[in-house]
Design an enzyme around this catalytic site. Structure first.
Site, PDB file in Angstrom:
ATOM      1  N   LYS A  11       0.853  -1.208   0.000  1.00 56.18           N
ATOM      2  CA  LYS A  11       0.000   0.000   0.000  1.00 56.18           C
ATOM      3  C   LYS A  11       0.884   1.251   0.000  1.00 56.18           C
ATOM      4  CE  LYS A  11      -3.547  -2.778   2.109  1.00 56.18           C
ATOM      5  NZ  LYS A  11      -4.750  -2.874   2.911  1.00 56.18           N
ATOM      6  N   GLU A  96      -9.600  -0.605  -1.666  1.00 49.84           N
ATOM      7  CA  GLU A  96      -9.295   0.797  -1.323  1.00 49.84           C
ATOM      8  C   GLU A  96      -9.379   1.677  -2.562  1.00 49.84           C
ATOM      9  OE1 GLU A  96      -5.628  -0.154   0.624  1.00 49.84           O
ATOM     10  OE2 GLU A  96      -6.777  -1.130   2.204  1.00 49.84           O
ATOM     11  N   GLU A 166     -10.912 -10.691  -1.351  1.00 50.32           N
ATOM     12  CA  GLU A 166     -10.623  -9.963  -0.107  1.00 50.32           C
ATOM     13  C   GLU A 166     -11.916  -9.376   0.454  1.00 50.32           C
ATOM     14  OE1 GLU A 166      -6.285  -8.520   0.026  1.00 50.32           O
ATOM     15  OE2 GLU A 166      -7.391  -7.059  -1.138  1.00 50.32           O
ATOM     16  N   GLY A 172      -7.312  -4.944   6.877  1.00 51.75           N
ATOM     17  CA  GLY A 172      -6.739  -3.975   7.806  1.00 51.75           C
ATOM     18  C   GLY A 172      -7.467  -3.901   9.143  1.00 51.75           C
ATOM     19  N   SER A 212      -6.262  -9.308   6.567  1.00 53.28           N
ATOM     20  CA  SER A 212      -5.667  -9.620   7.875  1.00 53.28           C
ATOM     21  C   SER A 212      -5.028 -11.009   7.929  1.00 53.28           C
ATOM     22  CB  SER A 212      -6.697  -9.449   8.999  1.00 53.28           C
ATOM     23  OG  SER A 212      -7.140  -8.106   9.040  1.00 53.28           O
TER      24      SER A 212
HETATM   25  P1  PGA Z   1      -4.357  -6.517   5.301  1.00 54.57           P
HETATM   26  O1  PGA Z   1      -4.536  -6.009   3.784  1.00 54.57           O
HETATM   27  O2  PGA Z   1      -3.543  -7.774   5.216  1.00 54.57           O
HETATM   28  O3  PGA Z   1      -3.633  -5.400   5.993  1.00 54.57           O
HETATM   29  O4  PGA Z   1      -5.716  -6.750   5.825  1.00 54.57           O
HETATM   30  C1  PGA Z   1      -4.779  -6.912   2.753  1.00 54.57           C
HETATM   31  C2  PGA Z   1      -5.001  -6.149   1.478  1.00 54.57           C
HETATM   32  O5  PGA Z   1      -5.638  -5.103   1.516  1.00 54.57           O
HETATM   33  O6  PGA Z   1      -4.560  -6.588   0.399  1.00 54.57           O
END
Ligand code: PGA
Length: 250
Positions: A11, A96, A166, A172, A212
């Site tokens: 990210k 996102e 996802e 997150g 996560s």
């Molecule tokens: P995360 O993000 O492992 O921090 O939940 C995963 C992603 O958004 O690809």
């Protein structure tokens, strides 16, 4: 069971100097794996990442690309700009991007097609929100994201795509889908692909879980029959944690 594709999604994290430290720490920790290792880094880290990972088993990806090859699109990056650097993968349609930057199934499709045409391997993200899951609309949403987002993708092109399931509520948040929830949703997604491309193509398709995923829960998730890898955000920012995810599946 296939070997897994484990991709880190950094990210908007890591300056060039921080990226160098992280990559140098990661290289020896993942070198023995049979799994495919990818790090998807900010645009400004790409050059460094490609240079440092040369001759290693780590592949480099970007986190977005535009659907045009050039032109008046301030702030965007064309697929050929990535391939020229030696970038191999690109994340497309992350939740996102869909939430904060107006990505739709149509723009996801356009970016995916352009990435494929340039020779990149897109990691195309899909997933439902908590509200969609709780209101019983999970399958409807996933079905729409696949049918619309892959509408013009040929079977030949599908072989170069990785899909990342996802669930938005797990990204997150520290709340991971259970092994079964992730496996069931991916089985459903695969059934939609089977309907569109046939059973064989759908079975070959790599579908990752993301949300996560970390050094603690990776083994359980990666041992599920439908889960072909992971897209890892937070845990990919620490070399030891990301390496533990990579090495969780032997
Ligand atoms: P995360 O993000 O492992 O921090 O939940 C995963 C992603 O958004 O690809």
């Amino acid at each position: 069971m296939k070997n897994k594709i484990i991709a880190g999604n950094w990210k908007m994290n890591k300056t060039r100097i921080e990226a160098e430290q992280l990559i140098n720490a990661l290289i020896p920790l993942v070198k023995g794996t049979k799994n495919t290792v990818v790090i998807c880094v900010p645009f400004t880290d790409l050059c460094k990442a490609v240079k440092l990972t040369k001759g290693t088993n780590i592949h480099v990806g970007a986190q977005n690309c535009h659907w045009k090859e050039s032109g008046a699109f301030t702030g965007e990056i064309a697929p050929s700009m990535l391939t020229e650097l030696g970038v191999e993968y690109v994340v497309i349609g992350h939740s996102e991007r869909r939430t904060y930057f107006g990505e739709t199934d149509a723009t996801v499709l356009a970016r995916t097609k352009a990435a494929l045409a340039a020779g990149l391997k897109p990691i195309v993200c899909i997933g439902e929100t908590l509200e969609e899951r709780n209101s019983g609309n999970m399958e409807k949403v996933l079905q729409r994201q696949v049918r619309e987002g892959f509408k013009d993708v040929t079977e030949e092109e599908l072989a170069n795509i990785v899909v990342a399931y996802e669930p938005v509520w797990a990204i997150g948040t520290g709340v991971t889908a259970t092994d079964e929830q992730a496996n069931d949703a991916i089985a459903f997604v695969r059934s939609v692909f089977a309907d569109m491309y046939g059973k064989e193509a759908a079975e070959k398709l790599y579908i990752q879980y993301g949300g996560s995923m970390n050094d603690k829960n990776a083994e359980g998730l990666l041992n599920m029959s439908e889960i072909d890898g992971g897209l890892i955000g937070g845990a990919s920012l620490v070399a030891e944690k990301f390496a533990a995810v990579v090495n969780a599946h032997k």
